[in-house]
Design a protein around this motif. Structure first.
Motif, PDB file in Angstrom:
ATOM      1  N   ALA A  31      31.253  43.741  42.118  1.00 30.35           N
ATOM      2  CA  ALA A  31      32.300  42.959  42.763  1.00 30.35           C
ATOM      3  C   ALA A  31      33.510  42.797  41.843  1.00 30.35           C
ATOM      4  O   ALA A  31      33.815  41.709  41.376  1.00 30.35           O
ATOM      5  CB  ALA A  31      31.752  41.599  43.181  1.00 30.35           C
ATOM      6  N   ARG A  33      37.589  43.222  41.527  1.00 33.67           N
ATOM      7  CA  ARG A  33      38.763  43.310  42.381  1.00 33.67           C
ATOM      8  C   ARG A  33      40.023  43.316  41.527  1.00 33.67           C
ATOM      9  O   ARG A  33      40.106  42.596  40.537  1.00 33.67           O
ATOM     10  CB  ARG A  33      38.785  42.138  43.353  1.00 33.67           C
ATOM     11  CG  ARG A  33      37.575  42.185  44.294  1.00 33.67           C
ATOM     12  CD  ARG A  33      37.614  41.097  45.327  1.00 33.67           C
ATOM     13  NE  ARG A  33      36.559  41.288  46.296  1.00 33.67           N
ATOM     14  CZ  ARG A  33      35.336  40.793  46.172  1.00 33.67           C
ATOM     15  NH1 ARG A  33      35.006  40.095  45.119  1.00 33.67           N
ATOM     16  NH2 ARG A  33      34.428  41.004  47.106  1.00 33.67           N
ATOM     17  N   ASP A  64      29.167  40.087  48.614  1.00 30.07           N
ATOM     18  CA  ASP A  64      29.586  39.476  49.876  1.00 30.07           C
ATOM     19  C   ASP A  64      30.632  38.384  49.678  1.00 30.07           C
ATOM     20  O   ASP A  64      31.195  37.888  50.647  1.00 30.07           O
ATOM     21  CB  ASP A  64      28.375  38.861  50.581  1.00 30.07           C
ATOM     22  CG  ASP A  64      27.308  39.878  50.903  1.00 30.07           C
ATOM     23  OD1 ASP A  64      27.646  41.054  51.136  1.00 30.07           O
ATOM     24  OD2 ASP A  64      26.114  39.505  50.908  1.00 30.07           O
ATOM     25  N   HIS A  65      30.890  38.016  48.434  1.00 33.85           N
ATOM     26  CA  HIS A  65      31.768  36.877  48.170  1.00 33.85           C
ATOM     27  C   HIS A  65      33.233  37.234  48.434  1.00 33.85           C
ATOM     28  O   HIS A  65      33.705  38.300  48.063  1.00 33.85           O
ATOM     29  CB  HIS A  65      31.616  36.399  46.722  1.00 33.85           C
ATOM     30  CG  HIS A  65      32.303  35.112  46.481  1.00 33.85           C
ATOM     31  ND1 HIS A  65      31.785  33.912  46.923  1.00 33.85           N
ATOM     32  CD2 HIS A  65      33.485  34.819  45.891  1.00 33.85           C
ATOM     33  CE1 HIS A  65      32.613  32.943  46.598  1.00 33.85           C
ATOM     34  NE2 HIS A  65      33.660  33.472  45.973  1.00 33.85           N
ATOM     35  N   THR A  66      33.944  36.301  49.062  1.00 33.35           N
ATOM     36  CA  THR A  66      35.389  36.440  49.259  1.00 33.35           C
ATOM     37  C   THR A  66      36.054  35.149  48.807  1.00 33.35           C
ATOM     38  O   THR A  66      35.433  34.088  48.786  1.00 33.35           O
ATOM     39  CB  THR A  66      35.746  36.705  50.738  1.00 33.35           C
ATOM     40  OG1 THR A  66      35.264  35.615  51.526  1.00 33.35           O
ATOM     41  CG2 THR A  66      35.145  38.016  51.224  1.00 33.35           C
ATOM     42  N   GLY A  67      37.314  35.246  48.454  1.00 33.63           N
ATOM     43  CA  GLY A  67      38.065  34.067  48.062  1.00 33.63           C
ATOM     44  C   GLY A  67      37.701  33.573  46.678  1.00 33.63           C
ATOM     45  O   GLY A  67      37.016  34.237  45.905  1.00 33.63           O
ATOM     46  N   SER A 102      45.957  38.184  48.124  1.00 35.18           N
ATOM     47  CA  SER A 102      44.884  39.168  47.972  1.00 35.18           C
ATOM     48  C   SER A 102      43.554  38.534  47.594  1.00 35.18           C
ATOM     49  O   SER A 102      42.509  38.935  48.095  1.00 35.18           O
ATOM     50  CB  SER A 102      45.293  40.183  46.905  1.00 35.18           C
ATOM     51  OG  SER A 102      44.234  41.026  46.588  1.00 35.18           O
ATOM     52  N   MET A 103      43.565  37.549  46.720  1.00 35.75           N
ATOM     53  CA  MET A 103      42.335  37.051  46.115  1.00 35.75           C
ATOM     54  C   MET A 103      41.946  35.632  46.501  1.00 35.75           C
ATOM     55  O   MET A 103      40.777  35.320  46.588  1.00 35.75           O
ATOM     56  CB  MET A 103      42.458  37.078  44.583  1.00 35.75           C
ATOM     57  CG  MET A 103      42.701  38.416  44.002  1.00 35.75           C
ATOM     58  SD  MET A 103      41.181  39.346  44.025  1.00 35.75           S
ATOM     59  CE  MET A 103      41.732  40.831  43.252  1.00 35.75           C
TER      60      MET A 103
END
Length: 179
Positions: A31, A33, A64-67, A102-103
């Motif tokens: 993960a 980015r 699976d993590h976002t943000g 984006s993040m």
């Protein structure tokens, strides 16, 4: 500027059926980015928990993590490489907008006129550990420079991070969901 800092190595352990410890994984995080509009900015998410207390055998779900925020009742471990920030105010604004869109879409932004464009707030308690270089922690009323070995305890306050050093910086965060 490309990222001149080495990638992060992640080592994950486990116990076998006999209760003996082993290495399950040894390599880069799945993960990682980057913000293409901000060369040298890299977020390496390493692990997350989804409950407290967390089951030790919980599967790896970091891909699976976002943000920015951890799951409700959970935690996130991440390391961020932060390049020197642009000196031109408009270029800095564009870099911060690119980073947040984006993040960090889930961070609450509270940027007032004249403030650093990276100001934001999360509903977390964060342990911020400076690993390399230096960053300025900016709060509403003051700021302080953190250097390798320093630790900041961020308790849901409005803040921003500025790299004014001219060199890349690396900082580790453990974010804990909070109320």
């Amino acid at each position: 500027m490309t990222n001149s800092l080495n990638p992060i190595r992640r080592v994950v352990t486990f116990d076998d059926a006999q209760g003996r410890s082993h290495i399950l994984e040894d390599g880069p995080s799945p993960a990682v980015r980057v913000v293409t509009e901000r060369p040298g900015y890299r977020v390496t998410n390493l692990w997350r928990t989804q409950a407290s207390p967390s089951p030790m055998e919980a599967p790896d779900s970091i891909s699976d993590h976002t943000g920015v925020s951890p799951p409700p009742g959970g935690t996130v471990l991440r390391i961020i490489d932060i390049p020197p920030e642009p000196t031109d105010p408009q270029e800095l604004q564009r870099a911060m907008e690119a980073t947040f869109s984006s993040m960090y879409r889930d961070a609450h932004r509270e940027v007032k006129p004249g403030e650093h464009p990276g100001m934001h707030r999360t509903q977390t308690v964060d342990y911020a550990l400076m690993l390399q270089g230096e960053l300025t922690a900016i709060l509403d009323e003051e700021e302080t420079v953190l250097r390798a070995g320093d630790v900041l305890i961020q308790r849901g306050t409005n803040h921003a991070w500025a790299n004014r050093s001219g060199q890349p910086a690396r900082i580790a965060f453990i974010l804990i969901d909070a109320k």
